[in-house]
Write a protein that holds these residues in place. Structure first.
Motif, PDB file in Angstrom:
ATOM      1  N   GLU A 145       3.497   5.608   1.586  1.00  0.00           N
ATOM      2  CA  GLU A 145       2.464   4.609   1.855  1.00  0.00           C
ATOM      3  C   GLU A 145       2.704   3.354   1.025  1.00  0.00           C
ATOM      4  N   ALA A 146       3.034   3.523  -0.236  1.00  0.00           N
ATOM      5  CA  ALA A 146       3.289   2.375  -1.108  1.00  0.00           C
ATOM      6  C   ALA A 146       4.488   1.563  -0.607  1.00  0.00           C
ATOM      7  N   ALA A 147       5.532   2.236  -0.164  1.00  0.00           N
ATOM      8  CA  ALA A 147       6.711   1.542   0.357  1.00  0.00           C
ATOM      9  C   ALA A 147       6.354   0.746   1.608  1.00  0.00           C
ATOM     10  N   THR A 148       5.550   1.320   2.475  1.00  0.00           N
ATOM     11  CA  THR A 148       5.130   0.622   3.690  1.00  0.00           C
ATOM     12  C   THR A 148       4.290  -0.598   3.347  1.00  0.00           C
ATOM     13  N   LEU A 149       3.398  -0.458   2.395  1.00  0.00           N
ATOM     14  CA  LEU A 149       2.560  -1.588   1.989  1.00  0.00           C
ATOM     15  C   LEU A 149       3.402  -2.707   1.366  1.00  0.00           C
ATOM     16  N   ARG A 150       4.421  -2.347   0.582  1.00  0.00           N
ATOM     17  CA  ARG A 150       5.316  -3.359   0.006  1.00  0.00           C
ATOM     18  C   ARG A 150       6.056  -4.119   1.111  1.00  0.00           C
ATOM     19  N   LYS A 151       6.552  -3.390   2.104  1.00  0.00           N
ATOM     20  CA  LYS A 151       7.254  -4.031   3.232  1.00  0.00           C
ATOM     21  C   LYS A 151       6.335  -4.986   3.976  1.00  0.00           C
ATOM     22  N   GLU A 152       5.117  -4.545   4.218  1.00  0.00           N
ATOM     23  CA  GLU A 152       4.150  -5.389   4.920  1.00  0.00           C
ATOM     24  C   GLU A 152       3.831  -6.647   4.119  1.00  0.00           C
ATOM     25  N   MET A 153       3.705  -6.503   2.806  1.00  0.00           N
ATOM     26  CA  MET A 153       3.409  -7.647   1.958  1.00  0.00           C
ATOM     27  C   MET A 153       4.558  -8.653   2.009  1.00  0.00           C
ATOM     28  N   LYS A 154       5.796  -8.158   1.918  1.00  0.00           N
ATOM     29  CA  LYS A 154       6.949  -9.054   1.990  1.00  0.00           C
ATOM     30  C   LYS A 154       7.003  -9.760   3.331  1.00  0.00           C
ATOM     31  N   ARG A 155       6.742  -9.027   4.410  1.00  0.00           N
ATOM     32  CA  ARG A 155       6.764  -9.629   5.739  1.00  0.00           C
ATOM     33  C   ARG A 155       5.679 -10.702   5.858  1.00  0.00           C
ATOM     34  N   ASN A 156       4.507 -10.421   5.330  1.00  0.00           N
ATOM     35  CA  ASN A 156       3.424 -11.398   5.395  1.00  0.00           C
ATOM     36  C   ASN A 156       3.741 -12.646   4.580  1.00  0.00           C
TER      37      ASN A 156
END
Length: 68
Positions: free
Chosen positions: A48-59
Motif C-alpha cells: 500500500e505504501a509503495a502504491t501511494l508513493r507512486k501515485e504521489m509521484k505521478r500527481n
C-alpha cells in the motif's frame, strides 16, 4: 461482500483501516503468499505504501506538466 466476509478476521480488520480500496481477492492473494499473520499484514502495508508513493509521484509530475 461474501468474499470479504470469508477473509480471516485479521485481514478484514486491516482492510477496514486501509487507505486504498483493496479488493478482497488481491488482499487475499498477498495474505496467502506471505503465509498469513503479521508478516502478511506487513507485506500488505508495504504494498500500500509503495502504491501511494507512486501515485504521489505521478500527481506531482502532472502538476508540473499542467503549470508548464
Amino acid at each position: 461482500m461474501r468474499d470479504f466476509d470469508r477473509l480471516p478476521p485479521e485481514l478484514r480488520a486491516w482492510l477496514a483501516q486501509a487507505t486504498l480500496p483493496w479488493s478482497p481477492q488481491s488482499a487475499k492473494r498477498i495474505w496467502q503468499r506471505a503465509g498469513g499473520g503479521r508478516s502478511a499484514l506487513e507485506k500488505l502495508s508495504a504494498a500500500e505504501a509503495a502504491t501511494l508513493r507512486k501515485e504521489m509521484k505521478r500527481n506531482l509530475h502532472l502538476r508540473k506538466t499542467i503549470r508548464a
